[in-house]
Every structure is written in C-alpha cells, then in structure tokens.
Design an enzyme around this catalytic site. Structure first.
Site, PDB file in Angstrom:
ATOM      1  N   SER A 198     -88.033  -2.039  18.457  1.00 43.83           N
ATOM      2  CA  SER A 198     -87.014  -1.483  17.561  1.00 43.83           C
ATOM      3  C   SER A 198     -87.633  -1.223  16.196  1.00 43.83           C
ATOM      4  CB  SER A 198     -85.867  -2.484  17.402  1.00 43.83           C
ATOM      5  OG  SER A 198     -85.003  -2.059  16.374  1.00 43.83           O
TER       6      SER A 198
ATOM      7  N   TYR B 197     -82.823 -11.263  16.516  1.00 41.20           N
ATOM      8  CA  TYR B 197     -83.118  -9.972  17.166  1.00 41.20           C
ATOM      9  C   TYR B 197     -84.500  -9.461  16.748  1.00 41.20           C
ATOM     10  CZ  TYR B 197     -82.421  -5.023  18.491  1.00 41.20           C
ATOM     11  OH  TYR B 197     -82.550  -3.755  19.037  1.00 41.20           O
TER      12      TYR B 197
HETATM   13  N1  LIG Z   1     -78.891   1.360  19.831  1.00 41.04           N
HETATM   14  C1  LIG Z   1     -79.722   1.163  18.837  1.00 41.04           C
HETATM   15  O1  LIG Z   1     -79.425   1.460  17.660  1.00 41.04           O
HETATM   16  C2  LIG Z   1     -81.117   0.620  19.094  1.00 41.04           C
HETATM   17  C3  LIG Z   1     -82.091   0.783  18.108  1.00 41.04           C
HETATM   18  C4  LIG Z   1     -83.389   0.311  18.352  1.00 41.04           C
HETATM   19  C5  LIG Z   1     -83.679  -0.308  19.549  1.00 41.04           C
HETATM   20  N2  LIG Z   1     -82.698  -0.458  20.488  1.00 41.04           N
HETATM   21  C6  LIG Z   1     -83.079  -1.077  21.763  1.00 41.04           C
HETATM   22  O2  LIG Z   1     -82.904  -0.119  22.780  1.00 41.04           O
HETATM   23  C7  LIG Z   1     -82.684  -0.761  24.031  1.00 41.04           C
HETATM   24  C8  LIG Z   1     -81.501  -0.147  24.749  1.00 41.04           C
HETATM   25  O3  LIG Z   1     -80.306  -0.439  24.019  1.00 41.04           O
HETATM   26  P1  LIG Z   1     -79.078   0.578  23.968  1.00 41.04           P
HETATM   27  O4  LIG Z   1     -79.064   1.151  22.614  1.00 41.04           O
HETATM   28  O5  LIG Z   1     -79.101   1.482  25.137  1.00 41.04           O
HETATM   29  O6  LIG Z   1     -77.860  -0.476  24.067  1.00 41.04           O
HETATM   30  P2  LIG Z   1     -76.764  -0.713  25.200  1.00 41.04           P
HETATM   31  O7  LIG Z   1     -76.064  -1.978  24.820  1.00 41.04           O
HETATM   32  O8  LIG Z   1     -75.944   0.509  25.380  1.00 41.04           O
HETATM   33  O9  LIG Z   1     -77.618  -0.901  26.533  1.00 41.04           O
HETATM   34  C9  LIG Z   1     -78.255  -2.100  26.880  1.00 41.04           C
HETATM   35  C10 LIG Z   1     -78.118  -2.288  28.382  1.00 41.04           C
HETATM   36  O10 LIG Z   1     -78.803  -3.478  28.767  1.00 41.04           O
HETATM   37  C11 LIG Z   1     -77.975  -4.204  29.652  1.00 41.04           C
HETATM   38  N3  LIG Z   1     -78.322  -5.621  29.605  1.00 41.04           N
HETATM   39  C12 LIG Z   1     -78.090  -6.482  28.582  1.00 41.04           C
HETATM   40  N4  LIG Z   1     -78.513  -7.709  28.905  1.00 41.04           N
HETATM   41  C13 LIG Z   1     -79.061  -7.627  30.143  1.00 41.04           C
HETATM   42  C14 LIG Z   1     -79.677  -8.548  31.003  1.00 41.04           C
HETATM   43  N5  LIG Z   1     -79.796  -9.857  30.680  1.00 41.04           N
HETATM   44  N6  LIG Z   1     -80.159  -8.122  32.192  1.00 41.04           N
HETATM   45  C15 LIG Z   1     -80.042  -6.818  32.553  1.00 41.04           C
HETATM   46  N7  LIG Z   1     -79.433  -5.899  31.789  1.00 41.04           N
HETATM   47  C16 LIG Z   1     -78.947  -6.293  30.595  1.00 41.04           C
HETATM   48  C17 LIG Z   1     -76.555  -3.918  29.183  1.00 41.04           C
HETATM   49  O11 LIG Z   1     -75.553  -4.192  30.165  1.00 41.04           O
HETATM   50  C18 LIG Z   1     -76.648  -2.449  28.813  1.00 41.04           C
HETATM   51  O12 LIG Z   1     -76.368  -1.613  29.905  1.00 41.04           O
HETATM   52  C19 LIG Z   1     -82.568  -2.240  23.686  1.00 41.04           C
HETATM   53  O13 LIG Z   1     -83.820  -2.857  23.908  1.00 41.04           O
HETATM   54  C20 LIG Z   1     -82.236  -2.240  22.226  1.00 41.04           C
HETATM   55  O14 LIG Z   1     -82.590  -3.459  21.591  1.00 41.04           O
HETATM   56  C21 LIG Z   1     -81.427  -0.008  20.296  1.00 41.04           C
END
Ligand SMILES: NC(=O)c1ccc[n+]([C@@H]2O[C@H](COP(=O)([O-])OP(=O)(O)OC[C@H]3O[C@@H](n4cnc5c(N)ncnc54)[C@H](O)[C@@H]3O)[C@@H](O)[C@H]2O)c1
Length: 279
Positions: free
Chosen positions: A157, A170
């Site tokens: 991230s 986080y």
């Molecule tokens: N959305 C943002 O602003 C952002 C920014 C930087 C990085 N990220 C990273 O991007 C990645 C994807 O996040 P996103 O934005 O799609 O969020 P999101 O919450 O929409 O998707 C995350 C997915 O992971 C699944 N998940 C959570 N815990 C789990 C587990 N223990 N086992 C299996 N699946 C699990 C959830 O059910 C969900 O479908 C993550 O690593 C997040 O930290 C997100």
C-alpha cells in the site's frame, strides 16, 4: 491473442474490489483463474467484507469473458484450505501455476498505536502478513514444480511508503510485505519467478467506500457519502483525482505478469497518482 494465454493465476480476496478486477483482467488476457475469498467478516471490523454471493459474481463475470475459473471460499490464514484449493485448481487448469496475486487484506480504524486492541492487532497482522506468507507457502512449490518461471505480485500500500499518525497495525503489515517481496525476489530468481510489490494510493473499493470511513472523514456531516469525501482524498494525490480504479492496479499486475516485464523483479511499484511524492 491475450498477453497471458495458457497461463494460470491465483488471486486471493477475489470476491470483490481489486481481487475481482485482477481476476477479470487476467482472464481477459487468457489466464485461467484460481480464486479464493474468506467471505466472512471479523467481528471488530468497521466495514463488511465480501459475501459468498460476491464470490459467485466474480465467477460469473470471469466466465462471461470466456475465462476458466475455480473459486472457493477459503481464508488466507488457513494453510490446509489454501493448499486444497490450489491442488484442485492447478490439477484442473493444466498442471501449472504462473501468476500469484496476494491481494486479500483488511484495514482497521485509525487510532494511536498504543490504543490498538491487542486481539485486533493480532488478527490484522495474521490476515495481512501471515496470510500473505501462507498464500506464498502454498503457491510457490506449484510454480517451482511446473518449471515455467512466473510472476508474484504482492499488494502492499502507499501507506507503507509515507509517514503519518494512525493505522500503525495496517502500515506495519504493508511494510512487512515490501520486505518479503525483496527476500523472495532473491530466493526465487534462479527459478525465473519474479516477485514485485504494488503500492496503490486510495482505490475505489468497499475498503474505503464505507459508512464508517465517510463518518471519520466528515464528522461535521450527519450523513456523509462518497461525494463528501472526494475532496479530502484528492488532497493526498499529486494528480487531481481522489482515488484510482481497481483496474488501474490490475493493469499493473497484468504488465508485471507479461513478457513485457520479463526482467523486472524485486521492485516496489506505486500505482498512486503521485501520492508518495506528496508526503
Ligand atoms: N482500497 C484501498 O484504498 C487500498 C489502497 C492501498 C492498498 N489496498 C490493498 O489492496 C488490497 C485489496 O483491497 P480492496 O481495496 O480490494 O478491498 P476490499 O475490502 O474490497 O477487498 C478485500 C477482499 O479480501 C477478502 N478478505 C479479507 N480477509 C480475508 C481472508 N482472511 N482470507 C481471504 N480473503 C479475505 C475480503 O472478503 C475482500 O473480498 C488489500 O491488500 C488492501 O490492503 C487497498
């Protein structure tokens, strides 16, 4: 002809958000998809994670693109379950594994680090860091055995690259993912397996688009929504946009997995509208 014809990709957290988008884009380029999601929300989390219906929608969308997909409910912390899905998926999709997207993660509410609840700290580190380790522990032997090299993309991230108070739990997991990326790039180079990390700025997914986050951004409003937080998010980026789309991260993953990036390993790739430079 797709960029990834004949290849097989494993995507964690694939029921929605970036994971679903990765599954779609990789399938569009010809890769078979093995997808997992926990489809369950820890009790303390301030937003809901994906449901089984969400995972079923990912399957439908990939199949509508003409892609093959094996999708199962599995938690990235559960080595036995992840191994089972991978064994099944690799066997069904031609005995190979070329691409891994360690994408699943959760985020907490900003709080001073010493006030973070211990059980919450442990669970977040378990999902975001140990879950990535489990994903890799289960996947890498398949990649080495197939002998075709490959591309591992770990989702870190932008939060791991900048300073600032809050989200200490986080951020430490996402910084850990960057360290793991470099270690694995060294360990897997001889197998031509490349390992890179992605550092997105805010991405338009339910991780940020939820009521709790809206309220913490705009405590001055009674019922804040998406439009009310746009300006605040935009101040974090150089380019005048509040957030990127999931597909922007997916496109970076496709590029890393393609021959166009055949000698790229060990890098930290910001997909961040200039966010890191602004801090
Ligand atoms: N959305 C943002 O602003 C952002 C920014 C930087 C990085 N990220 C990273 O991007 C990645 C994807 O996040 P996103 O934005 O799609 O969020 P999101 O919450 O929409 O998707 C995350 C997915 O992971 C699944 N998940 C959570 N815990 C789990 C587990 N223990 N086992 C299996 N699946 C699990 C959830 O059910 C969900 O479908 C993550 O690593 C997040 O930290 C997100």
């Amino acid at each position: 002809m797709g960029l990834l014809d004949g290849k097989v990709a494993f995507v964690t957290g694939a029921a929605r958000g970036q994971g679903r988008s990765h599954a779609r884009r990789l399938a569009e380029e010809g890769a078979g998809i093995i997808a997992i999601d926990a489809c369950a929300t820890p009790g303390w989390l301030s937003y809901d994670l994906a449901s089984e219906a969400d995972l079923a929608r990912t399957v439908k969308e990939v199949e509508a693109l003409g892609g093959a997909i094996i999708a199962r409910r599995a938690d990235v912390r559960d080595l036995g379950a992840v191994r089972e899905v991978l064994d099944e998926g690799v066997a069904e999709l031609g005995g190979r594994l070329d691409i891994v997207c360690a994408n699943a993660a959760i985020i907490s509410q900003p709080a001073p680090t010493w006030e973070i609840d211990l059980a919450q700290w442990r669970e977040l580190v378990d999902v975001n860091l140990t879950g990535v380790f489990v994903t890799l522990k289960a996947a890498i032997p398949h990649m080495i055995a197939a002998g075709n090299g490959g591309s591992i993309a770990l989702t870190s991230s932008g939060a791991a690259l900048i300073s600032g108070a809050g989200l200490g739990d986080y951020k430490v997991t996402k910084a850990g993912v960057l360290s793991l990326t470099r270690t694995l790039a060294c360990e897997l180079a001889e197998h031509f397996i490349r390992v890179n990390a992605l550092c997105p700025t805010a991405v338009d997914t339910p991780m940020i688009q939820n009521e709790t986050l809206y309220r913490s951004f705009r405590p001055d409003l009674e019922n804040p929504g998406r439009e009310d937080v746009k300006a605040g998010f935009q101040t974090m980026n150089l380019l005048p946009i509040p957030w990127v789309d999931p597909v922007d991260v997916s496109n970076a993953i496709v590029w890393l997995a393609s021959d166009a990036a055949r000698y790229i390993t060990g890098i930290t790739l910001p997909v961040d509208a200039g966010n890191a430079l602004k801090h």
